[in-house]
Design an enzyme around this catalytic site. Sequence first.
Site, short mmCIF file in Angstrom:
data_model
loop_
_atom_site.label_atom_id
_atom_site.label_comp_id
_atom_site.label_asym_id
_atom_site.label_seq_id
_atom_site.Cartn_x
_atom_site.Cartn_y
_atom_site.Cartn_z
N LYS A 103 22.60 25.43 60.74
CA LYS A 103 22.47 25.86 62.06
C LYS A 103 22.18 25.04 63.36
O LYS A 103 22.72 24.83 64.01
CB LYS A 103 21.89 27.40 62.26
CG LYS A 103 22.32 28.21 61.15
CD LYS A 103 21.52 29.64 61.49
CE LYS A 103 19.97 29.48 61.05
NZ LYS A 103 19.49 29.00 59.74
N ARG A 124 17.75 38.09 63.95
CA ARG A 124 17.66 37.79 62.72
C ARG A 124 17.35 39.38 61.77
O ARG A 124 17.27 39.15 60.58
CB ARG A 124 16.30 36.98 62.38
CG ARG A 124 16.49 35.54 61.64
CD ARG A 124 15.11 35.04 61.76
NE ARG A 124 14.93 33.97 60.94
CZ ARG A 124 15.12 32.85 61.42
NH1 ARG A 124 15.44 32.43 62.61
NH2 ARG A 124 14.94 31.85 60.43
N ARG A 179 14.58 17.51 55.11
CA ARG A 179 14.63 17.48 56.65
C ARG A 179 13.43 16.78 57.16
O ARG A 179 12.29 16.81 56.82
CB ARG A 179 14.90 18.88 57.04
CG ARG A 179 14.76 18.98 58.65
CD ARG A 179 15.13 20.22 59.06
NE ARG A 179 14.44 21.17 58.50
CZ ARG A 179 14.46 22.45 58.80
NH1 ARG A 179 15.65 22.91 59.46
NH2 ARG A 179 13.90 23.54 58.46
N ARG A 233 8.53 19.57 58.34
CA ARG A 233 8.14 20.89 58.98
C ARG A 233 7.25 21.53 57.78
O ARG A 233 7.43 21.48 56.76
CB ARG A 233 9.28 21.82 59.20
CG ARG A 233 9.49 21.76 60.57
CD ARG A 233 10.92 22.53 61.14
NE ARG A 233 11.38 23.67 60.39
CZ ARG A 233 12.15 24.56 60.66
NH1 ARG A 233 13.09 24.29 61.64
NH2 ARG A 233 12.13 25.73 60.21
N ARG A 242 11.31 32.24 52.73
CA ARG A 242 12.33 32.20 53.83
C ARG A 242 13.86 32.71 53.30
O ARG A 242 14.39 33.44 54.06
CB ARG A 242 12.28 30.78 54.34
CG ARG A 242 11.20 30.68 55.58
CD ARG A 242 11.18 29.02 55.68
NE ARG A 242 12.42 28.40 56.48
CZ ARG A 242 12.32 27.15 56.55
NH1 ARG A 242 11.77 26.19 55.90
NH2 ARG A 242 13.63 26.98 57.30
P1 AP5 Z 1 19.32 22.24 59.98
O1 AP5 Z 1 20.28 22.07 61.08
O2 AP5 Z 1 18.02 21.92 60.23
O3 AP5 Z 1 19.14 23.77 59.29
P2 AP5 Z 1 18.91 24.97 59.96
O4 AP5 Z 1 19.99 26.09 59.25
O5 AP5 Z 1 18.91 25.05 61.41
O6 AP5 Z 1 17.51 25.27 59.07
P3 AP5 Z 1 16.14 25.96 59.70
O7 AP5 Z 1 15.29 25.93 58.75
O8 AP5 Z 1 15.74 25.31 61.03
O9 AP5 Z 1 16.50 27.46 60.10
P4 AP5 Z 1 15.53 28.60 59.99
O10 AP5 Z 1 16.63 29.62 60.36
O11 AP5 Z 1 14.85 28.70 58.66
O12 AP5 Z 1 14.40 28.01 60.92
P5 AP5 Z 1 13.90 28.51 62.43
O13 AP5 Z 1 13.58 27.46 63.01
O14 AP5 Z 1 15.23 29.41 63.02
O15 AP5 Z 1 19.60 21.37 58.61
C1 AP5 Z 1 18.69 21.22 57.82
C2 AP5 Z 1 18.70 19.98 57.12
O16 AP5 Z 1 19.85 19.70 56.65
C3 AP5 Z 1 18.36 18.67 58.09
O17 AP5 Z 1 17.64 17.79 57.37
C4 AP5 Z 1 19.86 18.26 58.39
O18 AP5 Z 1 19.75 16.88 58.81
C5 AP5 Z 1 20.52 18.42 56.90
N1 AP5 Z 1 22.15 18.80 57.33
C6 AP5 Z 1 22.38 19.60 58.06
N2 AP5 Z 1 23.82 19.73 58.09
C7 AP5 Z 1 24.12 18.73 57.00
C8 AP5 Z 1 25.35 18.58 56.15
N3 AP5 Z 1 26.51 18.91 56.45
N4 AP5 Z 1 25.48 17.83 55.28
C9 AP5 Z 1 24.15 17.11 54.73
N5 AP5 Z 1 22.96 17.46 55.39
C10 AP5 Z 1 22.95 18.23 56.41
O19 AP5 Z 1 12.92 29.70 62.03
C11 AP5 Z 1 11.78 29.19 61.74
C12 AP5 Z 1 10.74 30.36 61.57
O20 AP5 Z 1 10.35 30.96 62.98
C13 AP5 Z 1 11.20 31.52 60.73
O21 AP5 Z 1 10.91 31.34 59.36
C14 AP5 Z 1 10.30 32.69 61.28
O22 AP5 Z 1 9.10 32.68 60.84
C15 AP5 Z 1 10.26 32.23 62.81
N6 AP5 Z 1 11.39 33.03 63.51
C16 AP5 Z 1 12.17 32.23 64.12
N7 AP5 Z 1 13.19 33.34 64.77
C17 AP5 Z 1 13.05 34.33 64.50
C18 AP5 Z 1 13.48 35.68 64.60
N8 AP5 Z 1 14.54 35.73 65.48
N9 AP5 Z 1 12.87 36.70 63.89
C19 AP5 Z 1 11.82 36.53 63.18
N10 AP5 Z 1 11.06 35.39 63.00
C20 AP5 Z 1 11.78 34.10 63.61
#
Ligand code: AP5
Length: 249
Positions: free
Chosen positions: A43, A122, A161, A194, A205
Amino acid sequence: MTAQNNDEKAAWLTGPSVRCEIAPESAQATWRLILLGAPGVGKGTQADLLHQKLGACHLSTGDVFRAAARQSECDLSPAMKAATEYMRRGELVPDTTVWEMVRERSGCLRCTGGFILDGFPRTLAQAESLKQLMENERLSLNAVVSYDLPVSAIVERLSGRRTCEQCRSVFHVTDRPPQVEGVCDRCGGKLFQREDDRPESIRVRLEAYDQSTAPLIEFYKKLGLLMSVEASGSPDEICEKTLAGLASR
Ligand code: AP5
């Protein structure tokens, strides 16, 4: 008084006391999108690419919590301090804390530059709160893009990542390696892994996604906003699929 900050996402990352100095570029259309999908599906990577193509700002709730985690503990409210602990364990931050944080930043949702929400909403409660706020503000979403990928590929993406500690650009050790190991191509910052990308947090997660976030797919399908995109292939290919889907709506 409002301080200025030379970061195009300053108001989102820091809160309403800071104003973004870099104004959004005037685009032909104002895009308001939500990106859905399991942790690690890509994402953030897509939000970044879509930002470059569509101009709308990439707003990640995870980035706000990570920015808070980098602050000194005494600068954080008790709720924000607790939020950083939930994040470390891979658990969802409670809805009240998340909504308080997003509501404070509702100016970013009204911004004429548009937005690409990544990681929010979420839970159904968050989605209902956002819907209510947008109705009150007479704002509408263009689409909710849901990215799909098998779990084995997701775990592979998360384990490899690396993120820039300065500009938050995202790399992958094999699929999207930086030109110089450990150094960000974009700003020269140091890359780090991370804390919540450890295997035990990844499992928590993925469970939280299945239980709390996957029901949003049905929620937005019923509202006629859902657009599913298969997230295999290179980031550019997936972005092209997303843009084609948006254009055909
Ligand atoms: P990446 O683009 O980083 O993936 P992502 O889907 O953004 O993954 P996240 O881990 O950031 O999502 P998340 O939802 O768990 O984390 P968030 O920060 O929102 O890609 C991943 C890897 O794959 C990278 O290395 C990239 O280079 C590679 N890649 C990408 N596309 C590719 C492709 N096509 N081919 C090959 N490789 C590829 O949340 C973190 C924490 O914050 C949560 O766990 C929670 O504790 C809290 N939080 C955040 N928002 C909320 C909410 N709304 N409610 C409650 N808690 C929340």
